[in-house]
Design a protein around this motif. Structure first.
Motif, PDB file in Angstrom:
ATOM      1  N   HIS A  39       7.865   1.259  -0.382  1.00 28.98           N
ATOM      2  CA  HIS A  39       8.463   1.080  -1.700  1.00 28.98           C
ATOM      3  C   HIS A  39       7.858   2.015  -2.753  1.00 28.98           C
ATOM      4  N   HIS A  40       6.558   1.939  -2.945  1.00 29.34           N
ATOM      5  CA  HIS A  40       5.943   2.687  -4.046  1.00 29.34           C
ATOM      6  C   HIS A  40       6.099   4.200  -3.874  1.00 29.34           C
ATOM      7  N   VAL A  41       5.792   4.698  -2.681  1.00 26.77           N
ATOM      8  CA  VAL A  41       5.922   6.139  -2.451  1.00 26.77           C
ATOM      9  C   VAL A  41       7.381   6.566  -2.552  1.00 26.77           C
ATOM     10  N   ALA A  42       8.282   5.746  -2.059  1.00 32.49           N
ATOM     11  CA  ALA A  42       9.711   6.070  -2.163  1.00 32.49           C
ATOM     12  C   ALA A  42      10.142   6.149  -3.623  1.00 32.49           C
ATOM     13  N   LEU A  43       9.658   5.234  -4.442  1.00 27.86           N
ATOM     14  CA  LEU A  43       9.974   5.245  -5.868  1.00 27.86           C
ATOM     15  C   LEU A  43       9.380   6.484  -6.536  1.00 27.86           C
ATOM     16  N   ALA A  44       8.126   6.808  -6.222  1.00 30.04           N
ATOM     17  CA  ALA A  44       7.484   7.997  -6.788  1.00 30.04           C
ATOM     18  C   ALA A  44       8.226   9.266  -6.377  1.00 30.04           C
ATOM     19  N   THR A  45       8.640   9.321  -5.122  1.00 24.98           N
ATOM     20  CA  THR A  45       9.381  10.483  -4.634  1.00 24.98           C
ATOM     21  C   THR A  45      10.686  10.661  -5.399  1.00 24.98           C
ATOM     22  N   LYS A  46      11.379   9.571  -5.634  1.00 26.45           N
ATOM     23  CA  LYS A  46      12.641   9.622  -6.380  1.00 26.45           C
ATOM     24  C   LYS A  46      12.400  10.104  -7.809  1.00 26.45           C
ATOM     25  N   LEU A  94       7.816  17.666  -7.033  1.00 25.87           N
ATOM     26  CA  LEU A  94       7.109  17.121  -5.882  1.00 25.87           C
ATOM     27  C   LEU A  94       7.789  17.618  -4.605  1.00 25.87           C
ATOM     28  N   LYS A  95       7.009  18.233  -3.711  1.00 24.85           N
ATOM     29  CA  LYS A  95       7.569  18.808  -2.492  1.00 24.85           C
ATOM     30  C   LYS A  95       7.212  18.031  -1.233  1.00 24.85           C
ATOM     31  N   SER A  96       6.026  17.436  -1.196  1.00 20.28           N
ATOM     32  CA  SER A  96       5.638  16.675  -0.003  1.00 20.28           C
ATOM     33  C   SER A  96       4.523  15.706  -0.359  1.00 20.28           C
ATOM     34  N   TRP A  97       4.325  14.743   0.555  1.00 15.71           N
ATOM     35  CA  TRP A  97       3.251  13.766   0.376  1.00 15.71           C
ATOM     36  C   TRP A  97       2.731  13.356   1.733  1.00 15.71           C
ATOM     37  N   SER A  98       1.489  12.904   1.752  1.00 19.57           N
ATOM     38  CA  SER A  98       0.908  12.334   2.962  1.00 19.57           C
ATOM     39  C   SER A  98      -0.080  11.251   2.553  1.00 19.57           C
ATOM     40  N   VAL A  99      -0.271  10.296   3.449  1.00 18.14           N
ATOM     41  CA  VAL A  99      -1.217   9.210   3.219  1.00 18.14           C
ATOM     42  C   VAL A  99      -2.121   9.143   4.438  1.00 18.14           C
ATOM     43  N   VAL A 100      -3.433   9.030   4.198  1.00 18.46           N
ATOM     44  CA  VAL A 100      -4.377   8.839   5.301  1.00 18.46           C
ATOM     45  C   VAL A 100      -5.189   7.578   5.045  1.00 18.46           C
ATOM     46  N   LEU A 159     -10.924   4.172   1.144  1.00 20.49           N
ATOM     47  CA  LEU A 159     -10.262   3.731   2.373  1.00 20.49           C
ATOM     48  C   LEU A 159      -8.894   4.365   2.578  1.00 20.49           C
ATOM     49  N   PHE A 160      -8.226   4.749   1.487  1.00 19.61           N
ATOM     50  CA  PHE A 160      -6.903   5.367   1.579  1.00 19.61           C
ATOM     51  C   PHE A 160      -6.855   6.547   0.630  1.00 19.61           C
ATOM     52  N   GLN A 161      -6.093   7.565   1.025  1.00 20.35           N
ATOM     53  CA  GLN A 161      -5.899   8.720   0.160  1.00 20.35           C
ATOM     54  C   GLN A 161      -4.483   9.235   0.322  1.00 20.35           C
ATOM     55  N   SER A 162      -3.852   9.503  -0.801  1.00 21.11           N
ATOM     56  CA  SER A 162      -2.542  10.154  -0.811  1.00 21.11           C
ATOM     57  C   SER A 162      -2.718  11.559  -1.345  1.00 21.11           C
ATOM     58  N   THR A 163      -2.051  12.506  -0.715  1.00 19.75           N
ATOM     59  CA  THR A 163      -2.035  13.878  -1.204  1.00 19.75           C
ATOM     60  C   THR A 163      -0.588  14.239  -1.480  1.00 19.75           C
ATOM     61  N   LEU A 164      -0.334  14.626  -2.711  1.00 19.50           N
ATOM     62  CA  LEU A 164       1.014  15.008  -3.133  1.00 19.50           C
ATOM     63  C   LEU A 164       0.994  16.482  -3.504  1.00 19.50           C
TER      64      LEU A 164
END
Length: 121
Positions: free
Chosen positions: A33-40, A47-53, A69-74
Motif C-alpha cells: 500500500h504505502h510504496v504503491a501510493l508513494a509511487t503514484k 521517481l524511477k525505481s525503488w527497492s526495499v531490503v 532493520l529495513f531500508q528503502s532506496t528510491l
C-alpha cells in the motif's frame, strides 16, 4: 547533458531512539500500500525505481541487532531540491499513512550516485 540522478534512502531504526522500544514494521502493508501510493504520487515528479531490503537480525557477522532493520532506496531523475519538493508536497497524504506500518520514525538521507559495477563483465 543528462539529468541529475538523486537517491533517497529511508531507513527504519531497530528501535525508537527515545524510548528504546523495538521497531514494529508491517512489510506487507508497506510494500502493498504505502510504496504503491508513494509511487503514484512521486512517479510524475521523477521517481524511477525503488527497492526495499530487510537486514538480518541478528547480524550474522556480529551476532547483534543491526542499527536499522529495513531500508528503502528510491532513485529519482532530478536534483535533491526537486526530490525534496516532491516529498514535501505529498506529506499530507503519505505522512499520516506511516502509522499503518511502523511505530518508529525513519531516518532519511539524500545521496548522489557514486561508483558501481557488474561482476563478470
Amino acid at each position: 547533458m543528462s539529468p541529475t540522478q538523486t537517491h533517497l534512502i529511508i531507513a527504519y531504526p531497530s528501535s525508537d531512539p527515545t524510548t528504546g522500544k523495538p521497531l514494529n514494521f508491517n512489510m506487507p502493508y508497506y510494500t502493498g500500500h504505502h510504496v504503491a501510493l508513494a509511487t503514484k504520487l512521486w512517479g510524475p515528479s521523477g521517481l524511477k525505481s525503488w527497492s526495499v531490503v530487510e537486514f538480518a537480525n541478528p547480524n550474522p557477522f556480529s551476532g547483534k541487532t543491526p542499527p536499522y532493520l529495513f531500508q528503502s532506496t528510491l532513485i529519482w531523475e532530478g536534483s535533491p531540491e526537486e526530490v525534496l519538493k516532491a516529498v514535501m508536497d505529498s506529506g499530507e497524504v503519505l505522512g499520516p499513512d506511516v502509522v499503518n506500518f511502523t511505530d518508529v520514525e525513519p531516518v532519511l538521507w539524500v545521496a548522489k550516485p557514486g561508483a558501481s559495477g557488474i561482476v563478470g563483465e
